[in-house]
Scaffold this active site. Structure first.
Site, PDB file in Angstrom:
ATOM      1  N   ASP A 155      54.293  45.669  38.496  1.00  0.00           N
ATOM      2  CA  ASP A 155      53.868  44.018  37.849  1.00  0.00           C
ATOM      3  C   ASP A 155      54.577  43.696  36.657  1.00  0.00           C
ATOM      4  O   ASP A 155      54.385  44.286  35.667  1.00  0.00           O
ATOM      5  CB  ASP A 155      52.104  44.028  37.403  1.00  0.00           C
ATOM      6  N   GLU A 158      55.167  42.235  41.594  1.00  0.00           N
ATOM      7  CA  GLU A 158      54.121  41.296  41.176  1.00  0.00           C
ATOM      8  C   GLU A 158      54.823  40.439  39.832  1.00  0.00           C
ATOM      9  O   GLU A 158      55.205  40.813  38.960  1.00  0.00           O
ATOM     10  CB  GLU A 158      53.006  41.797  40.763  1.00  0.00           C
ATOM     11  N   ASP A 208      50.942  36.372  40.969  1.00  0.00           N
ATOM     12  CA  ASP A 208      49.472  36.250  40.365  1.00  0.00           C
ATOM     13  C   ASP A 208      49.187  35.248  39.674  1.00  0.00           C
ATOM     14  O   ASP A 208      48.583  34.280  39.924  1.00  0.00           O
ATOM     15  CB  ASP A 208      49.550  37.718  39.672  1.00  0.00           C
ATOM     16  N   LYS A 250      42.330  36.547  41.475  1.00  0.00           N
ATOM     17  CA  LYS A 250      41.281  36.890  40.723  1.00  0.00           C
ATOM     18  C   LYS A 250      40.148  35.889  40.422  1.00  0.00           C
ATOM     19  O   LYS A 250      40.648  34.875  40.395  1.00  0.00           O
ATOM     20  CB  LYS A 250      42.051  37.345  39.321  1.00  0.00           C
TER      21      LYS A 250
HETATM   22 MG   LIG Z   1      49.203  40.766  37.553  1.00  0.00          MG
END
Ligand SMILES: [Mg+2]
Length: 358
Positions: free
Chosen positions: A190, A216, A242, A266
């Site tokens: 990430d 990511e 993300d 999320k």
């Molecule tokens: Mg992330």
């Protein structure tokens, strides 16, 4: 059934040790717990974890927004989850954590009312989810040691490694981690918006040599076109978005631009399980997969996140590990799920299956 009251409380979560990502170092989080009460004697609990860098929210603002929602919620049918999201969206733009706190509590109520666990109510067949564990940025040697410990001692089979500051250091970190954990363990990186297109292309070629599955959020959140460019230039590695994907609308745009292979949903970005399921459905229809990630959340929001993984066929990956780094993740609460290494099993209890003492 009608909502009779909404109680709002602070939940302070302290980390065992500071956690570093590209843009910040965390020591803990001031979260919000809501309790929604109904005239049927059923109540539901939800959690919001505002994170200024990602959702643009701070604790005090989240409380103010929840007080605003409270006025609209009292008297509404808690089973009318789309209608309540409509009310919240009409009152205020974004503010995903505040909306998420209400959304999770409504799903908890609905599950209790239907006598079903949330993950089954949303369509899940199995409550067993394989979760990764995240390694924060320190030095390449220390990160490799953390990777070894997480695999050998704690039983995780998927690692997510925070990188994104310097490609050469990041590639070296992944080399040492692969050496430490052996060939079978799945690795993802990430970058938390830390690269440019050029740096990302360079880093990805290095990561591929060490068997990294996915990378990511290489670029700043606004640069979906850049992500599409990277994706068009590389093969053999998945591109995850993300910070670029908050709402179903962002997901739709990313699908149209072919900017990702995987979305990291999320609950705090999108506003809870209802919009989270919509992102999952869009991804599934567009041939993409999803992961469910998390902020610094207690067992309450984590249980909701894992429930989304169990419920939605397009969600194949789980990154709901933040509670592992919190001193007391189950403050005033028990239940939700059990953990054996990286395997999390949701309880077969109505709602979120948590006993919460407030
Ligand atoms: Mg992330």
């Amino acid at each position: 059934m009608r909502i009779t009251d909404v109680k709002i409380e602070k939940l302070r979560l302290d980390l065992i040790e500071p956690f570093k990502v590209t843009f910040a170092e965390f020591t803990g989080s001031d979260n919000v717990i809501v309790k929604i009460e109904t005239d049927a004697g059923i109540c539901g609990y939800g959690e919001g974890a505002p994170l200024a860098f990602v959702t643009g929210e701070v604790f005090e603002g989240t409380i103010a927004v929840l007080k605003m929602f409270r006025q609209g919620l009292i008297g509404m049918d808690p089973l009318n989850i789309p209608g309540i999201h409509g009310m919240m969206d009409a009152l205020i733009h974004e503010n995903g954590s505040a909306k998420c706190a209400v959304d999770i509590a409504l799903h908890d109520i609905k599950g209790k009312y239907l006598n079903l666990p949330v993950w089954k109510m949303l369509g899940g067949e199995s409550g067993v989810v394989v979760n990764d564990v995240t390694i924060g940025i320190t030095t390449p040697d220390k990160m490799a040691e953390a990777a070894r410990r997480n695999v050998r001692e704690l039983g995780f089979s998927i690692l997510k490694v925070k990188c994104g500051i310097d490609p050469d250091t990041d590639i070296e970190t992944m080399r040492l981690i692969r050496e430490a954990v052996g060939p079978v363990i799945r690795l993802r990186v990430d970058a938390n918006q830390g690269y440019t297109v050029e740096k990302a292309l360079y880093a990805i070629e290095g990561f591929k040599k060490h068997g990294v599955d996915a990378v990511e959020q290489c670029l700043p959140d606004w640069d979906m076109e850049g992500s599409a460019l990277i994706r068009s230039r590389v093969s053999g590695i998945k591109i995850i978005l993300d910070e670029s994907i908050h709402t179903p609308r962002d997901a739709e745009r990313a699908i149209r631009l072919q900017a990702a292979d995987v979305f990291n949903i999320k609950l705090m970005k999108c506003g809870g399980l209802y919009p989270g399921m919509r992102i999952g459905s869009l991804a599934g229809a567009g041939g993409l997969n999803c992961m469910v990630g998390c902020m610094l959340e207690s067992s309450l929001a984590i249980t909701a996140g894992i429930s989304l993984v169990a419920a939605n066929k397009a969600v194949t990956e789980a990154d709901c590990d933040a509670f592992l780094f919190i001193k007391e993740p189950k403050v005033q609460m028990s239940g939700g799920f059990t953990r054996d290494g990286g395997t999390f099993t949701l309880l077969d209890k109505p709602g979120l299956g948590l006993d919460i003492g407030f």
